[in-house]
Write a protein that holds these residues in place. Structure first.
Motif, mmCIF file in Angstrom:
data_model
loop_
_atom_site.group_PDB
_atom_site.id
_atom_site.type_symbol
_atom_site.label_atom_id
_atom_site.label_comp_id
_atom_site.label_asym_id
_atom_site.label_seq_id
_atom_site.Cartn_x
_atom_site.Cartn_y
_atom_site.Cartn_z
ATOM 1 N N GLY A 80 0.618 -1.201 -0.067
ATOM 2 C CA GLY A 80 0.002 0.151 0.035
ATOM 3 C C GLY A 80 0.733 1.381 -0.098
ATOM 4 O O GLY A 80 0.273 2.366 -0.022
ATOM 5 N N GLN A 81 2.170 1.290 0.061
ATOM 6 C CA GLN A 81 3.097 2.523 0.058
ATOM 7 C C GLN A 81 3.478 2.387 -1.378
ATOM 8 O O GLN A 81 4.347 1.695 -1.973
ATOM 9 C CB GLN A 81 4.237 2.309 0.947
ATOM 10 N N PRO A 82 3.733 3.896 -1.798
ATOM 11 C CA PRO A 82 4.336 4.114 -3.012
ATOM 12 C C PRO A 82 5.919 3.759 -3.228
ATOM 13 O O PRO A 82 6.446 4.313 -2.030
ATOM 14 C CB PRO A 82 3.905 5.777 -3.329
ATOM 15 N N GLU A 83 6.295 3.243 -4.013
ATOM 16 C CA GLU A 83 7.954 3.166 -4.277
ATOM 17 C C GLU A 83 8.475 3.456 -5.414
ATOM 18 O O GLU A 83 7.715 3.598 -6.414
ATOM 19 C CB GLU A 83 8.258 1.884 -3.685
ATOM 20 N N GLN A 84 9.604 4.009 -5.299
ATOM 21 C CA GLN A 84 10.381 4.442 -6.676
ATOM 22 C C GLN A 84 11.763 3.702 -6.663
ATOM 23 O O GLN A 84 12.366 3.435 -5.799
ATOM 24 C CB GLN A 84 10.485 5.925 -6.971
ATOM 25 N N VAL A 85 12.084 3.000 -7.738
ATOM 26 C CA VAL A 85 13.394 2.208 -8.070
ATOM 27 C C VAL A 85 14.097 2.869 -9.155
ATOM 28 O O VAL A 85 13.618 3.264 -10.319
ATOM 29 C CB VAL A 85 13.071 0.781 -8.377
ATOM 30 N N VAL A 86 15.381 3.434 -8.741
ATOM 31 C CA VAL A 86 16.106 3.954 -9.562
ATOM 32 C C VAL A 86 17.514 3.062 -9.933
ATOM 33 O O VAL A 86 18.212 2.970 -9.016
ATOM 34 C CB VAL A 86 16.636 5.397 -9.311
ATOM 35 N N THR A 87 17.521 2.642 -11.043
ATOM 36 C CA THR A 87 18.587 1.759 -11.477
ATOM 37 C C THR A 87 19.472 2.396 -12.410
ATOM 38 O O THR A 87 19.301 2.867 -13.513
ATOM 39 C CB THR A 87 18.350 0.512 -11.961
ATOM 40 N N LYS A 88 21.038 2.296 -12.106
ATOM 41 C CA LYS A 88 21.942 3.175 -12.884
ATOM 42 C C LYS A 88 23.060 2.158 -13.449
ATOM 43 O O LYS A 88 23.813 1.483 -12.524
ATOM 44 C CB LYS A 88 22.505 4.328 -12.334
ATOM 45 N N VAL A 89 23.277 1.901 -14.430
ATOM 46 C CA VAL A 89 24.536 1.209 -15.057
ATOM 47 C C VAL A 89 25.735 1.920 -14.840
ATOM 48 O O VAL A 89 26.085 2.899 -15.467
ATOM 49 C CB VAL A 89 24.558 0.978 -16.535
ATOM 50 N N SER A 90 26.480 1.742 -13.724
ATOM 51 C CA SER A 90 27.630 2.700 -13.258
ATOM 52 C C SER A 90 28.722 2.445 -14.173
ATOM 53 O O SER A 90 29.099 1.489 -15.263
ATOM 54 C CB SER A 90 27.894 2.375 -11.764
ATOM 55 N N GLN A 91 29.636 3.340 -13.873
ATOM 56 C CA GLN A 91 31.209 3.241 -14.623
ATOM 57 C C GLN A 91 32.169 2.401 -13.764
ATOM 58 O O GLN A 91 33.368 2.418 -13.988
ATOM 59 C CB GLN A 91 31.654 4.608 -14.849
ATOM 60 N N ARG A 92 31.614 2.046 -12.577
ATOM 61 C CA ARG A 92 32.746 1.400 -11.719
ATOM 62 C C ARG A 92 33.104 0.038 -12.416
ATOM 63 O O ARG A 92 32.464 -0.638 -13.076
ATOM 64 C CB ARG A 92 31.819 0.778 -10.416
ATOM 65 N N ASP A 93 34.419 -0.421 -12.124
ATOM 66 C CA ASP A 93 35.041 -1.535 -12.444
ATOM 67 C C ASP A 93 35.501 -2.514 -11.318
ATOM 68 O O ASP A 93 35.720 -2.204 -10.254
ATOM 69 C CB ASP A 93 36.495 -1.287 -13.173
ATOM 70 N N LYS A 94 35.140 -3.613 -11.695
ATOM 71 C CA LYS A 94 35.387 -4.762 -10.648
ATOM 72 C C LYS A 94 35.642 -6.152 -11.432
ATOM 73 O O LYS A 94 35.068 -6.379 -12.222
ATOM 74 C CB LYS A 94 33.984 -4.794 -9.741
ATOM 75 N N THR A 95 36.483 -6.944 -10.459
ATOM 76 C CA THR A 95 36.724 -8.055 -11.304
ATOM 77 C C THR A 95 36.349 -9.192 -10.052
ATOM 78 O O THR A 95 36.692 -9.227 -9.124
ATOM 79 C CB THR A 95 38.221 -8.173 -11.601
ATOM 80 N N ILE A 96 35.536 -10.089 -10.654
ATOM 81 C CA ILE A 96 35.257 -11.299 -9.610
ATOM 82 C C ILE A 96 35.465 -12.617 -10.361
ATOM 83 O O ILE A 96 35.198 -12.796 -11.401
ATOM 84 C CB ILE A 96 33.742 -11.445 -9.290
ATOM 85 N N LEU A 97 36.393 -13.253 -9.658
ATOM 86 C CA LEU A 97 36.881 -14.778 -10.319
ATOM 87 C C LEU A 97 37.304 -14.435 -11.504
ATOM 88 O O LEU A 97 36.982 -15.576 -12.469
ATOM 89 C CB LEU A 97 35.708 -15.865 -10.322
ATOM 90 N N GLY A 98 38.177 -13.670 -11.944
ATOM 91 C CA GLY A 98 38.789 -13.307 -13.297
ATOM 92 C C GLY A 98 38.286 -12.992 -14.136
ATOM 93 O O GLY A 98 38.315 -12.711 -15.545
ATOM 94 N N VAL A 99 36.847 -12.376 -13.989
ATOM 95 C CA VAL A 99 35.865 -11.845 -15.103
ATOM 96 C C VAL A 99 35.747 -10.590 -14.506
ATOM 97 O O VAL A 99 35.061 -10.078 -13.564
ATOM 98 C CB VAL A 99 34.566 -12.673 -14.855
ATOM 99 N N LYS A 100 35.685 -9.586 -15.675
ATOM 100 C CA LYS A 100 35.436 -8.051 -15.267
ATOM 101 C C LYS A 100 33.835 -8.056 -15.540
ATOM 102 O O LYS A 100 33.364 -8.205 -16.355
ATOM 103 C CB LYS A 100 36.136 -7.242 -16.465
ATOM 104 N N VAL A 101 33.338 -7.640 -14.286
ATOM 105 C CA VAL A 101 31.958 -7.417 -14.232
ATOM 106 C C VAL A 101 31.203 -5.949 -14.505
ATOM 107 O O VAL A 101 32.228 -4.974 -14.134
ATOM 108 C CB VAL A 101 31.209 -7.923 -12.993
#
Length: 252
Positions: A80-101
């Motif tokens: 019953g409550q209004p909500e907003q979701v803001v999703t942004k594809v960032s410029q941040r770099d990170k590597t997990i298990l040898g994969v750039k994500v």
């Protein structure tokens, strides 16, 4: 966990198609579809494996495109409550298990107040499947972090990467989106690849419709729609919850 990444486990399917794992020779999920595998697949040893060398620098899966700098705005309600979701594809770099994500930042606002902030990590293999490598989630009250429940990262504490979007989804396919025992055990099943949907952002055809469940919330189910060239456009809880969310805007 991220509101728009909420996933759920199917406990009983007929004619189930699942992702299996060949530990000896890592392959991609497009070659791991196994119609003979039993329903309820839920152990880490049965999760798909991958080769870090098989990943590419872009994420251009038609149902899950992620271009850096893109911002998606969603509006909806929950309990019953209004909500907003803001999703942004960032410029941040990170590597997990040898994969750039690719890092995606999700922010959930309830009645205008920031209540949740999540970093999600994705990467696409050369076949076009988009993998989910984990999330760093924080729940907030009055601007202070009160919980990090739902946080996980592939390679830590037994967590395994899952597949958030198949390259060529087919009706009936079922697959793990993430696996961290007791934290993230999400799964999706393809219901349609030719759905039509209307949301404030526009009208779409030939969309992917999935049912998402999780063993951590038995009985809960969400229906999600992802449309070509756009990605996620609509989500509705059909059991175990009251959330409803639609895409209202895309900016760059």
């Amino acid at each position: 966990m991220s509101r728009i990444q909420l996933a759920l486990i199917l406990t009983s399917l007929t004619a189930t198609l699942v992702l299996a794992c060949d530990q000896a020779t890592p392959t991609q999920p497009s070659s791991l579809i196994n119609p003979a595998a039993p329903p309820g697949l839920s152990t880490a040893s049965q999760m798909p494996d991958f080769d870090p060398n098989d990943f590419v620098d872009r994420i251009d899966n038609p149902f899950f495109p992620l271009v850096r700098g893109t911002r998606f705005t969603y509006r909806g309600t929950e309990d019953g409550q209004p909500e907003q979701v803001v999703t942004k594809v960032s410029q941040r770099d990170k590597t997990i298990l040898g994969v750039k994500v690719t890092t995606v930042v999700d922010r959930l606002f309830i009645v205008g107040e920031l209540r949740e902030e999540t970093l999600d990590w994705y990467a696409q293999d050369e076949d076009g499947n988009v993998w989910y490598f984990g999330e760093d989630t924080k729940e907030l009250e009055n601007g202070k972090v009160v919980s990090t429940q739902g946080t996980w990262q592939a390679g830590k504490h037994g967590a395994r990467a899952g597949v958030i979007m198949l390259a060529h989804p087919r009706v009936g396919q079922s697959y793990h989106q993430e696996f961290a025992t007791g934290v993230a055990e999400d799964r999706a099943r393809v219901l349609s690849v030719n759905a039509t949907v209307s949301v404030p952002y526009g009208n779409f055809k030939h969309c992917l419709k999935t049912a998402e469940t999780t063993s951590l919330e038995p009985g809960a189910k969400e229906i999600k729609l992802n449309c070509p060239g756009v990605g996620f456009v609509k989500g509705d809880d059909v059991s175990g919850g009251t959330a409803h969310i639609v895409l209202t805007r895309i900016s760059h």
